[in-house]
Design a protein around this motif. Structure first.
Motif, PDB file in Angstrom:
ATOM      1  N   VAL A  97       0.847  -1.183   0.000  1.00 28.03           N
ATOM      2  CA  VAL A  97       0.000   0.000   0.000  1.00 28.03           C
ATOM      3  C   VAL A  97       0.885   1.236   0.000  1.00 28.03           C
ATOM      4  O   VAL A  97       1.925   1.285   0.661  1.00 28.03           O
ATOM      5  CB  VAL A  97      -0.971   0.006   1.206  1.00 28.03           C
ATOM      6  CG1 VAL A  97      -0.237   0.043   2.536  1.00 28.03           C
ATOM      7  CG2 VAL A  97      -1.967   1.160   1.107  1.00 28.03           C
ATOM      8  N   TYR A  98       0.468   2.236  -0.781  1.00 27.35           N
ATOM      9  CA  TYR A  98       1.232   3.479  -0.912  1.00 27.35           C
ATOM     10  C   TYR A  98       0.261   4.649  -0.866  1.00 27.35           C
ATOM     11  O   TYR A  98      -0.744   4.670  -1.601  1.00 27.35           O
ATOM     12  CB  TYR A  98       2.009   3.482  -2.229  1.00 27.35           C
ATOM     13  CG  TYR A  98       2.536   4.849  -2.634  1.00 27.35           C
ATOM     14  CD1 TYR A  98       3.581   5.447  -1.936  1.00 27.35           C
ATOM     15  CD2 TYR A  98       1.977   5.535  -3.709  1.00 27.35           C
ATOM     16  CE1 TYR A  98       4.053   6.697  -2.308  1.00 27.35           C
ATOM     17  CE2 TYR A  98       2.452   6.786  -4.084  1.00 27.35           C
ATOM     18  CZ  TYR A  98       3.486   7.359  -3.378  1.00 27.35           C
ATOM     19  OH  TYR A  98       3.942   8.611  -3.737  1.00 27.35           O
ATOM     20  N   LYS A  99       0.526   5.625  -0.020  1.00 25.96           N
ATOM     21  CA  LYS A  99      -0.282   6.846   0.065  1.00 25.96           C
ATOM     22  C   LYS A  99       0.391   7.929  -0.762  1.00 25.96           C
ATOM     23  O   LYS A  99       1.499   8.371  -0.470  1.00 25.96           O
ATOM     24  CB  LYS A  99      -0.426   7.300   1.509  1.00 25.96           C
ATOM     25  CG  LYS A  99      -1.326   8.523   1.696  1.00 25.96           C
ATOM     26  CD  LYS A  99      -1.503   8.842   3.181  1.00 25.96           C
ATOM     27  CE  LYS A  99      -2.471   9.999   3.384  1.00 25.96           C
ATOM     28  NZ  LYS A  99      -1.873  11.288   2.976  1.00 25.96           N
ATOM     29  N   HIS A 100      -0.291   8.358  -1.815  1.00 25.55           N
ATOM     30  CA  HIS A 100       0.272   9.337  -2.739  1.00 25.55           C
ATOM     31  C   HIS A 100      -0.061  10.762  -2.293  1.00 25.55           C
ATOM     32  O   HIS A 100      -0.898  10.990  -1.412  1.00 25.55           O
ATOM     33  CB  HIS A 100      -0.268   9.074  -4.145  1.00 25.55           C
ATOM     34  CG  HIS A 100       0.460   9.811  -5.230  1.00 25.55           C
ATOM     35  ND1 HIS A 100       1.828   9.899  -5.281  1.00 25.55           N
ATOM     36  CD2 HIS A 100      -0.011  10.501  -6.312  1.00 25.55           C
ATOM     37  CE1 HIS A 100       2.178  10.602  -6.341  1.00 25.55           C
ATOM     38  NE2 HIS A 100       1.077  10.983  -6.979  1.00 25.55           N
ATOM     39  N   THR A 101       0.570  11.711  -2.949  1.00 27.38           N
ATOM     40  CA  THR A 101       0.349  13.119  -2.622  1.00 27.38           C
ATOM     41  C   THR A 101      -1.056  13.589  -2.994  1.00 27.38           C
ATOM     42  O   THR A 101      -1.485  14.655  -2.547  1.00 27.38           O
ATOM     43  CB  THR A 101       1.385  13.997  -3.344  1.00 27.38           C
ATOM     44  OG1 THR A 101       1.353  13.694  -4.758  1.00 27.38           O
ATOM     45  CG2 THR A 101       2.792  13.727  -2.817  1.00 27.38           C
ATOM     46  N   GLU A 110       4.757  -4.357  -6.469  1.00 30.43           N
ATOM     47  CA  GLU A 110       4.811  -3.101  -5.709  1.00 30.43           C
ATOM     48  C   GLU A 110       4.664  -1.930  -6.666  1.00 30.43           C
ATOM     49  O   GLU A 110       5.180  -1.966  -7.794  1.00 30.43           O
ATOM     50  CB  GLU A 110       6.134  -2.968  -4.953  1.00 30.43           C
ATOM     51  CG  GLU A 110       6.316  -3.976  -3.847  1.00 30.43           C
ATOM     52  CD  GLU A 110       7.546  -3.698  -2.991  1.00 30.43           C
ATOM     53  OE1 GLU A 110       7.846  -4.535  -2.129  1.00 30.43           O
ATOM     54  OE2 GLU A 110       8.205  -2.643  -3.185  1.00 30.43           O
ATOM     55  N   LEU A 111       3.992  -0.886  -6.213  1.00 33.77           N
ATOM     56  CA  LEU A 111       3.786   0.333  -6.994  1.00 33.77           C
ATOM     57  C   LEU A 111       4.544   1.471  -6.333  1.00 33.77           C
ATOM     58  O   LEU A 111       4.310   1.787  -5.166  1.00 33.77           O
ATOM     59  CB  LEU A 111       2.290   0.661  -7.051  1.00 33.77           C
ATOM     60  CG  LEU A 111       1.886   1.963  -7.737  1.00 33.77           C
ATOM     61  CD1 LEU A 111       2.154   1.889  -9.234  1.00 33.77           C
ATOM     62  CD2 LEU A 111       0.419   2.281  -7.459  1.00 33.77           C
ATOM     63  N   HIS A 112       5.485   2.082  -7.077  1.00 32.02           N
ATOM     64  CA  HIS A 112       6.295   3.183  -6.554  1.00 32.02           C
ATOM     65  C   HIS A 112       6.140   4.406  -7.452  1.00 32.02           C
ATOM     66  O   HIS A 112       5.943   4.277  -8.668  1.00 32.02           O
ATOM     67  CB  HIS A 112       7.776   2.799  -6.503  1.00 32.02           C
ATOM     68  CG  HIS A 112       8.093   1.730  -5.510  1.00 32.02           C
ATOM     69  ND1 HIS A 112       8.726   1.995  -4.314  1.00 32.02           N
ATOM     70  CD2 HIS A 112       7.877   0.386  -5.527  1.00 32.02           C
ATOM     71  CE1 HIS A 112       8.886   0.860  -3.634  1.00 32.02           C
ATOM     72  NE2 HIS A 112       8.373  -0.132  -4.355  1.00 32.02           N
ATOM     73  N   TYR A 113       6.233   5.579  -6.835  1.00 35.56           N
ATOM     74  CA  TYR A 113       6.256   6.839  -7.586  1.00 35.56           C
ATOM     75  C   TYR A 113       7.649   7.432  -7.450  1.00 35.56           C
ATOM     76  O   TYR A 113       8.060   7.836  -6.360  1.00 35.56           O
ATOM     77  CB  TYR A 113       5.207   7.806  -7.035  1.00 35.56           C
ATOM     78  CG  TYR A 113       5.003   9.027  -7.896  1.00 35.56           C
ATOM     79  CD1 TYR A 113       4.312   8.950  -9.102  1.00 35.56           C
ATOM     80  CD2 TYR A 113       5.509  10.269  -7.500  1.00 35.56           C
ATOM     81  CE1 TYR A 113       4.128  10.071  -9.893  1.00 35.56           C
ATOM     82  CE2 TYR A 113       5.322  11.390  -8.280  1.00 35.56           C
ATOM     83  CZ  TYR A 113       4.635  11.294  -9.481  1.00 35.56           C
ATOM     84  OH  TYR A 113       4.460  12.399 -10.266  1.00 35.56           O
TER      85      TYR A 113
END
Length: 470
Positions: free
Chosen positions: A52-56, A100-103
């Motif tokens: 899980v990733y919380k984006h801007t 995995e999803l990375h920005y």
């Protein structure tokens, strides 16, 4: 002692009115509703390797192992990820593991393990999207990401330390599955490695070597103060002994020097409170950024092997800037919602209206000591009267259980306002081993009728929560 009976004369009209009142009361129940700022910490009733990733943009982006593709979920709230917007990205290949999803550097990247049908050929791969929203636009395959050795590799993740990028993964030392070590290499860009791989950890302690092959995998990094905490999974992922370990490094150290990394001798997070094999986790923040949360998978029950579910809980920090997870949260005690997440409206199962064979019964692990069940015949139903302030999409989250003989999934049939019914799926973990079933539903302003009827197999409902969708 004898007691004289006392008789009260009532007019016929009065008796008739009372009879009508009783019939109406039995047919329709006024449902209690209350606002709640807590939840029971199952996030997905089925799945493993949660990322899980919380984006801007304020949204959470989630993925997990689905096996044949990469599936992304998007949600404004952590507890509603299961009912979030979904995008399936085709990858080709076989056995797609732990995406995995990375920005990074203004673009989106998906890292995933893939083989050709033979596990020996598992390698890490990467895709890129330059769209603002990863659920929109086109994903471009960038190729395999590897060091010159090109050995077996899974569970790749990215560490950004200052301006530098590093790739960390689990791999074999040679070409035979003896053990899985953790390796690190420098990255020249988000899809390329430009250094030799360096081993920074291998299974050595008894809790890492209690099953064969020996395993260190699922590395995840989090930086607090000047300390990089690399939290990894150890022991057999198919066993109740799966757990999390910790190695650390100073942010200013040479991260390609194995001596910069220090492994702790005891597991950081292991089985407890009736939950087994916690592992392959990720980290995120609460909606308001004030809290740290760990999301992880556990076996659905002791001995479940690779039959797993996704849970999460908050954690704090030790004085040495390493994370303190405690033990897995008690599955039958509610946790406070992540800070900044809106409350939901709760309707207890025992407060529902019942038809046919369905009725409320006691529940040792139920939120109110009762549950709705026995939806055993075609005419049986459990019905909730739900109020919505305005028309729109809402998320239904139900605490559910399934102990149908044979161990298979079951489903109830859910209809909203007498509309077409849809499957409301419930995983099989046994009665009183509560999970989470979800649905996105359309509600009208005012009162709405949600009816659960007999589908395939059997299911019980502790309560339902209703929240506005994203």
């Amino acid at each position: 002692m004898k007691v004289k009976a006392r008789y009260i004369w009532l007019p016929a009209v009065s008796v008739l009115a009372i009879g009508v009142l009783l019939v109406l009361t039995m047919g329709k129940v006024g449902h209690k509703v209350s606002s709640h700022n807590d939840f029971y910490n199952v996030i997905m009733q089925d799945g493993a390797d949660p990322w899980v990733y919380k984006h801007t943009d304020g949204f959470y982006y989630f993925t997990k192992t689905t096996g044949g593709n990469v599936t992304l979920w998007k949600s404004a709230q952590l507890t509603t990820i299961d009912a979030g917007q979904v995008k399936v990205i085709n990858t080709g290949g076989s056995n797609i593991w732990a995406p995995e999803l990375h920005y990074l550097n203004g673009a989106w990247y998906i890292y995933y393990a893939m083989d050709d049908g033979d596990n020996v050929n598992h390698r890490m791969h990467v895709m890129e999207s330059t769209a603002a929203d990863p659920l929109e636009g086109i994903w471009q395959y960038k190729g395999q990401i590897t060091d010159p050795s090109d050995k077996w590799a899974i569970d790749g993740t990215v560490l950004q330390a200052g301006e530098e990028l590093y790739f960390i993964w689990s791999g074999w030392e040679g070409d035979v599955n003896v053990r899985q070590n953790l390796y690190i290499a420098h990255m020249s860009n988000p899809w390329s490695i430009d250094s030799e791989r360096v081993e920074i950890a291998r299974p050595t302690y008894s809790w890492e070597t209690n099953h064969s092959p020996y395993v260190n995998e699922g590395p995840q990094v989090i930086i607090h103060g000047n300390i990089i905490s690399l939290v990894y999974s150890a022991s057999g992922s198919w066993t109740d002994d799966y757990c999390l370990g910790l190695i650390t490094a100073d942010i200013s150290a040479d991260l390609l020097n194995p001596a910069s990394w220090n492994k702790r001798s005891q597991p950081l997070f292991s089985s407890g409170n009736g939950l087994y094999g916690p592992g392959h986790h990720s980290f995120t923040k609460s909606p308001d950024g004030r809290e740290d949360w760990i999301m992880y998978h556990v076996a659905k029950y002791s001995g479940a092997g690779w039959n797993r579910e996704v849970r999460m809980q908050p954690f704090r920090w030790n004085a040495d800037n390493t994370p303190a997870f405690g033990i897995p949260a008690d599955p039958d005690l509610p946790l406070t919602l992540p800070s900044g997440e809106a409350e939901h409206q709760r309707y207890e199962g025992e407060e529902a209206a019942f038809g046919g064979a369905a009725y409320a019964s006691s529940s040792p692990n139920g939120s109110g000591g009762m549950k709705a069940g026995h939806i055993d015949t075609p005419e049986s139903y459990v019905e909730f009267s739900v109020n919505a302030e305005e028309a729109g999409q809402y998320i239904l989250l139900a605490r559910t259980a399934n102990g149908t003989a044979g161990g298979g999934w079951s489903h109830l049939l859910l209809s909203v306002n007498s509309g077409a019914s849809s499957h409301f799926n419930i995983t099989n973990k046994g009665w009183e081993n509560w999970g989470l079933s979800t649905a996105r539903i359309q509600l009208n302003a005012g009162t709405n009728i949600l009816r659960f009827t007999k589908g395939d197999g059997y299911g019980e409902i502790d309560f339902i929560d209703i929240k506005p969708a994203d």
